[in-house]
Scaffold this motif. Structure first.
Motif, PDB file in Angstrom:
ATOM      1  N   LEU A 176       0.955  -1.165  -0.054  1.00  0.00           N
ATOM      2  CA  LEU A 176      -0.115  -0.043   0.091  1.00  0.00           C
ATOM      3  C   LEU A 176       0.758   1.169  -0.002  1.00  0.00           C
ATOM      4  CD1 LEU A 176      -2.607  -1.420   2.662  1.00  0.00           C
ATOM      5  CD2 LEU A 176      -3.108  -0.964   0.314  1.00  0.00           C
ATOM      6  N   ILE A 177       0.512   2.055  -0.883  1.00  0.00           N
ATOM      7  CA  ILE A 177       1.120   3.377  -1.061  1.00  0.00           C
ATOM      8  C   ILE A 177       0.399   4.655  -0.753  1.00  0.00           C
ATOM      9  CG2 ILE A 177       2.709   4.753  -2.762  1.00  0.00           C
ATOM     10  CD1 ILE A 177       3.747   2.536  -3.878  1.00  0.00           C
ATOM     11  N   SER A 178       0.953   5.467  -0.062  1.00  0.00           N
ATOM     12  CA  SER A 178      -0.118   6.713   0.243  1.00  0.00           C
ATOM     13  C   SER A 178       0.781   7.882   0.259  1.00  0.00           C
ATOM     14  CB  SER A 178      -0.671   6.565   1.556  1.00  0.00           C
ATOM     15  OG  SER A 178       0.220   6.418   2.554  1.00  0.00           O
ATOM     16  N   GLU A 179       0.249   9.034  -0.305  1.00  0.00           N
ATOM     17  CA  GLU A 179       1.161  10.174  -0.455  1.00  0.00           C
ATOM     18  C   GLU A 179       1.290  10.963   0.739  1.00  0.00           C
ATOM     19  OE1 GLU A 179       1.044  14.619  -2.847  1.00  0.00           O
ATOM     20  OE2 GLU A 179       0.092  12.874  -3.757  1.00  0.00           O
TER      21      GLU A 179
ATOM     22  N   GLY B 243      13.986   3.062   3.536  1.00  0.00           N
ATOM     23  CA  GLY B 243      13.204   3.003   4.746  1.00  0.00           C
ATOM     24  C   GLY B 243      11.878   2.696   4.283  1.00  0.00           C
ATOM     25  N   SER B 244      10.674   3.706   4.767  1.00  0.00           N
ATOM     26  CA  SER B 244       9.330   3.429   4.227  1.00  0.00           C
ATOM     27  C   SER B 244       9.142   4.508   3.558  1.00  0.00           C
ATOM     28  CB  SER B 244       8.341   3.288   5.663  1.00  0.00           C
ATOM     29  OG  SER B 244       8.191   4.628   6.186  1.00  0.00           O
ATOM     30  N   LEU B 245      10.199   5.246   2.957  1.00  0.00           N
ATOM     31  CA  LEU B 245       9.824   6.412   1.910  1.00  0.00           C
ATOM     32  C   LEU B 245      10.296   6.248   0.650  1.00  0.00           C
ATOM     33  CD1 LEU B 245       8.787   9.437   2.210  1.00  0.00           C
ATOM     34  CD2 LEU B 245      11.315   9.975   2.333  1.00  0.00           C
ATOM     35  N   VAL B 246       9.077   6.384  -0.093  1.00  0.00           N
ATOM     36  CA  VAL B 246       9.219   6.243  -1.612  1.00  0.00           C
ATOM     37  C   VAL B 246       9.308   7.712  -2.106  1.00  0.00           C
ATOM     38  CG1 VAL B 246       8.649   5.388  -3.799  1.00  0.00           C
ATOM     39  CG2 VAL B 246       8.202   4.187  -1.478  1.00  0.00           C
ATOM     40  N   VAL B 247      10.057   8.166  -3.098  1.00  0.00           N
ATOM     41  CA  VAL B 247      10.322   9.069  -3.921  1.00  0.00           C
ATOM     42  C   VAL B 247       9.879   8.918  -5.458  1.00  0.00           C
ATOM     43  CG1 VAL B 247      11.435  11.236  -4.524  1.00  0.00           C
ATOM     44  CG2 VAL B 247      11.460  10.246  -2.257  1.00  0.00           C
ATOM     45  N   GLY B 248       9.011   9.361  -5.935  1.00  0.00           N
ATOM     46  CA  GLY B 248       8.861   9.514  -7.422  1.00  0.00           C
ATOM     47  C   GLY B 248       9.434  10.763  -7.967  1.00  0.00           C
ATOM     48  N   ASN B 249      10.233  10.689  -9.040  1.00  0.00           N
ATOM     49  CA  ASN B 249      10.725  12.016  -9.716  1.00  0.00           C
ATOM     50  C   ASN B 249       9.906  12.105 -11.000  1.00  0.00           C
ATOM     51  OD1 ASN B 249      13.186  11.804  -7.792  1.00  0.00           O
ATOM     52  ND2 ASN B 249      13.398  10.034  -8.683  1.00  0.00           N
ATOM     53  N   PHE B 250       9.402  13.191 -10.862  1.00  0.00           N
ATOM     54  CA  PHE B 250       8.334  13.634 -12.088  1.00  0.00           C
ATOM     55  C   PHE B 250       9.096  14.670 -12.921  1.00  0.00           C
ATOM     56  CE2 PHE B 250       5.607  11.638  -9.047  1.00  0.00           C
ATOM     57  CZ  PHE B 250       4.675  11.068  -9.761  1.00  0.00           C
TER      58      PHE B 250
ATOM     59  N   GLY C 108       6.391  19.029 -12.836  1.00  0.00           N
ATOM     60  CA  GLY C 108       7.692  18.726 -12.806  1.00  0.00           C
ATOM     61  C   GLY C 108       8.271  18.782 -11.217  1.00  0.00           C
ATOM     62  N   GLY C 109       8.846  17.693 -10.647  1.00  0.00           N
ATOM     63  CA  GLY C 109       9.273  17.835  -9.144  1.00  0.00           C
ATOM     64  C   GLY C 109       9.165  16.380  -8.648  1.00  0.00           C
ATOM     65  N   VAL C 110       8.906  16.248  -7.317  1.00  0.00           N
ATOM     66  CA  VAL C 110       8.656  14.922  -6.813  1.00  0.00           C
ATOM     67  C   VAL C 110       7.527  14.632  -5.726  1.00  0.00           C
ATOM     68  CG1 VAL C 110      11.446  14.774  -6.658  1.00  0.00           C
ATOM     69  CG2 VAL C 110      10.008  15.877  -4.576  1.00  0.00           C
ATOM     70  N   VAL C 111       7.124  13.595  -5.599  1.00  0.00           N
ATOM     71  CA  VAL C 111       6.080  13.056  -4.826  1.00  0.00           C
ATOM     72  C   VAL C 111       6.492  12.164  -3.870  1.00  0.00           C
ATOM     73  CG1 VAL C 111       3.923  12.348  -4.616  1.00  0.00           C
ATOM     74  CG2 VAL C 111       4.543  13.700  -6.612  1.00  0.00           C
ATOM     75  N   LEU C 112       6.356  12.482  -2.681  1.00  0.00           N
ATOM     76  CA  LEU C 112       6.809  11.680  -1.560  1.00  0.00           C
ATOM     77  C   LEU C 112       5.765  10.595  -0.969  1.00  0.00           C
ATOM     78  CD1 LEU C 112       8.452  14.309   0.830  1.00  0.00           C
ATOM     79  CD2 LEU C 112       9.517  13.269  -1.179  1.00  0.00           C
ATOM     80  N   PHE C 113       6.096   9.272  -0.853  1.00  0.00           N
ATOM     81  CA  PHE C 113       4.939   8.318  -0.293  1.00  0.00           C
ATOM     82  C   PHE C 113       5.494   7.526   0.748  1.00  0.00           C
ATOM     83  CE2 PHE C 113       4.731   8.868  -4.885  1.00  0.00           C
ATOM     84  CZ  PHE C 113       3.475   9.029  -5.230  1.00  0.00           C
TER      85      PHE C 113
ATOM     86  N   THR D  89      -4.662   3.077  -4.749  1.00  0.00           N
ATOM     87  CA  THR D  89      -5.009   2.657  -3.534  1.00  0.00           C
ATOM     88  C   THR D  89      -6.163   3.031  -2.848  1.00  0.00           C
ATOM     89  OG1 THR D  89      -2.506   2.222  -3.225  1.00  0.00           O
ATOM     90  CG2 THR D  89      -4.077   1.984  -1.490  1.00  0.00           C
ATOM     91  N   PHE D  90      -7.039   2.277  -2.514  1.00  0.00           N
ATOM     92  CA  PHE D  90      -8.562   2.574  -1.989  1.00  0.00           C
ATOM     93  C   PHE D  90      -8.549   2.234  -0.390  1.00  0.00           C
ATOM     94  CE2 PHE D  90      -8.705   3.078  -6.372  1.00  0.00           C
ATOM     95  CZ  PHE D  90      -9.442   4.462  -6.853  1.00  0.00           C
ATOM     96  N   SER D  91      -9.326   2.861   0.216  1.00  0.00           N
ATOM     97  CA  SER D  91      -9.774   2.467   1.704  1.00  0.00           C
ATOM     98  C   SER D  91     -11.164   2.253   1.710  1.00  0.00           C
ATOM     99  CB  SER D  91      -9.721   3.633   2.603  1.00  0.00           C
ATOM    100  OG  SER D  91      -8.039   3.683   2.816  1.00  0.00           O
ATOM    101  N   ILE D  92     -11.725   1.111   1.964  1.00  0.00           N
ATOM    102  CA  ILE D  92     -13.067   0.580   2.149  1.00  0.00           C
ATOM    103  C   ILE D  92     -13.236   0.734   3.786  1.00  0.00           C
ATOM    104  CG2 ILE D  92     -14.803  -1.243   1.958  1.00  0.00           C
ATOM    105  CD1 ILE D  92     -13.300  -2.153  -0.414  1.00  0.00           C
ATOM    106  N   THR D  93     -13.923   1.692   4.357  1.00  0.00           N
ATOM    107  CA  THR D  93     -14.436   1.855   5.545  1.00  0.00           C
ATOM    108  C   THR D  93     -15.687   1.480   5.906  1.00  0.00           C
ATOM    109  OG1 THR D  93     -12.844   3.627   5.633  1.00  0.00           O
ATOM    110  CG2 THR D  93     -14.534   3.472   7.248  1.00  0.00           C
ATOM    111  N   GLU D  94     -16.033   0.571   6.853  1.00  0.00           N
ATOM    112  CA  GLU D  94     -17.137   0.428   7.330  1.00  0.00           C
ATOM    113  C   GLU D  94     -17.725   1.216   8.554  1.00  0.00           C
ATOM    114  OE1 GLU D  94     -18.814  -3.960   8.889  1.00  0.00           O
ATOM    115  OE2 GLU D  94     -17.662  -2.719  10.473  1.00  0.00           O
TER     116      GLU D  94
END
Length: 481
Positions: A28-31, A359-366, A382-387, A460-465
């Motif tokens: 699971l990846i979340s921004e 670690g638990s950090l992912v960087v997408g380079n855009f 243009g930039g980066v997104v951290l997940f 990625t989606f959350s299903i909340t009851e």
């Protein structure tokens, strides 16, 4: 919110130790944050962008970015929700050359230099002291007009640095004294093999295993080079996908090698798994071709794989997917990679060039290419997104005890239809995306309900009851249809 990097790494190491004991169900990846370069007034919509980056390997809250025309940019990630630029080394600080890639070894950054698109530049290398990450200092810059095709990557092995020098192949440099880089040798593998594409091979990606350097040579396939004598590099093997479709360039971009198996990114032709245990006789193990590549489908493809990185004890493979942005594969069975997650949003006007994981950090380079002609995909960011990312493990279908009352969603990942089980009476099910935005809401009549997510953009989606007694959440990955 601060990144507790030491704790994060400890948690990931703990996950890695159990990765082979349990099947990975979902990643699971979340921004958590992003940094975007501002748009220019002219040409309208253009901006600087990021092609490659490194999360500080000394676990300080910083990110170092290779940004082509913008040089080397450092972000402070103390609050990852709002990354702050704290330093820029412009091309003027780097011998007048663009920053194309980087590698970190302790307090030193090795930055490959020389733009390779449009008007090519000299191949070069800068060594930068980041002992104070907020104030990087250039120790030395090497460049040579004998090599005028730029660079795509740098790898460091001991006292030597290796540059992927595009049409010039490979350059070897002595970096034993970081303030005095010395040229050792260069080597251009045979540019006429396999002769499939209509353009010259380019040295783009590398992996070093002992005395062998595996070179992703773009149109020249995969090459195995003997670097035991850096003054006399020689080729000992070559490989190209035997099933590559007609009129399709075998664009080998990058790779990682794990215990004799290479995972190689091939432009819009996906991911190839190759047995390289005998570099002189490399053979295909598997080929994942998610975008059905043929030569005429280069433009408009939903994905183009470029950078790749293994993590979690070499159990997971993170791949930059361009228009599909970030893909995550379970490689615990190396010959059969399984897509388990990602940030997969094709046709959203954003595309990655590179990816980094620590670690638990992912960087997408855009990249921002909206004003460049003849590009395979369109990207205006243009930039980066951290997940943040987390791996969830399969534990089997619960049959008794408290686990019987868990909110379950299967299959996961899914391409559209998903069954939600153990739903409580009088519950509402809310489906929201990774940004918390409501996608849909249902009031199921039974303990089990099938939800139809077809037609929704993948991610990625959350299903909340939600009931009067509280709420429970299950997260799912929706794949492209």
């Amino acid at each position: 919110m601060r990144i507790l990097i030491g704790s994060i790494i400890a948690a990931v190491v703990a996950l890695a130790s159990s990765a082979h004991a349990q099947p990975i169900d979902t990643v699971l990846i979340s921004e958590v944050g992003r940094f975007q370069f501002p748009y220019w007034a002219f040409p309208s919509g253009s901006s600087y962008y990021t092609v490659s980056s490194r999360i500080d390997r000394l676990d300080r809250p910083y990110l170092f970015m290779a940004c082509m025309e913008h040089g080397l940019v450092t972000l402070d990630l103390s609050d990852p929700a709002t990354p702050v630029p704290v330093d820029t080394l412009w091309p003027a600080d780097l011998g007048g050359l663009k920053a194309t890639n980087l590698e970190q070894v302790n307090d030193l950054l090795y930055v490959s230099l020389g733009g390779f698109e449009g008007t090519a530049e000299m191949a070069g290398l800068a060594i930068v002291d980041v002992s104070d990450p907020a104030q990087p200092t250039v120790l030395d810059v090497w460049a040579d007009p004998a090599f005028m095709n730029g660079t795509a990557i740098v790898k460091v092995d001991g006292n030597n640095a290796y540059l992927g020098a595009m049409e010039d192949g490979l350059i070897v440099l002595d970096v034993s004294d970081p303030s005095d880089i010395q040229f050792i040798s260069s080597f251009q593998p045979d540019p006429d093999w396999p002769g499939i594409a209509g353009y010259p091979p380019n040295g783009r990606g590398m992996a070093i295993v002992g005395d062998v350097l595996f070179l992703a040579y773009d149109a020249g396939g995969l090459r195995a080079l003997d670097i035991s004598d850096p003054f006399a590099v020689s080729q000992i093997g070559q490989y190209v996908n035997p099933s590559i479709p007609p009129l399709t360039p075998p664009a080998y971009n990058n790779l990682v090698v794990i215990e004799g198996v290479a995972f190689v990114t091939i432009d819009f032709c996906g991911l190839e798994v190759i047995d390289v245990s005998d570099p002189a006789a490399m053979t295909q193990i598997n080929w994942l071709n998610p975008w059905n590549c043929i030569g005429l489908s280069w433009f408009g493809s939903d994905g183009h794989t470029n950078e790749v990185m293994a993590t979690m004890g070499d159990s997971l493979l993170f791949v930059s997917g361009a228009d599909s942005e970030i893909l995550v594969y379970d490689i615990t069975a190396p010959g059969n990679p399984q897509l388990k997650g990602g940030h997969i949003l094709p046709n959203d006007t954003a595309a990655t060039w590179g990816v980094d994981v620590h670690g638990s950090l992912v960087v997408g380079n855009f990249i921002n290419n909206q004003n460049l002609p003849l590009q395979p995909y369109y990207s205006g960011y243009g930039g980066v997104v951290l997940f943040d990312w987390v791996a969830e493990f399969s534990t089997g279908v619960p049959t008794s005890g408290v686990a019987q009352d868990e909110l379950l969603a299967r299959p996961n990942p899914t391409s559209g239809l998903i069954e939600v089980m153990n739903v409580r009476r009088n519950a509402r099910l809310r489906i929201s995306d990774s940004f918390g935005r409501l996608v849909r809401e249902d009031r199921p009549m039974n303990r089990s309900v099938v939800l139809d997510l077809r037609g929704i953009a993948p991610g990625t989606f959350s299903i909340t009851e939600i009931t009067d007694g509280g709420s429970r959440t299950s997260r799912v990955l929706l794949l492209p249809e």
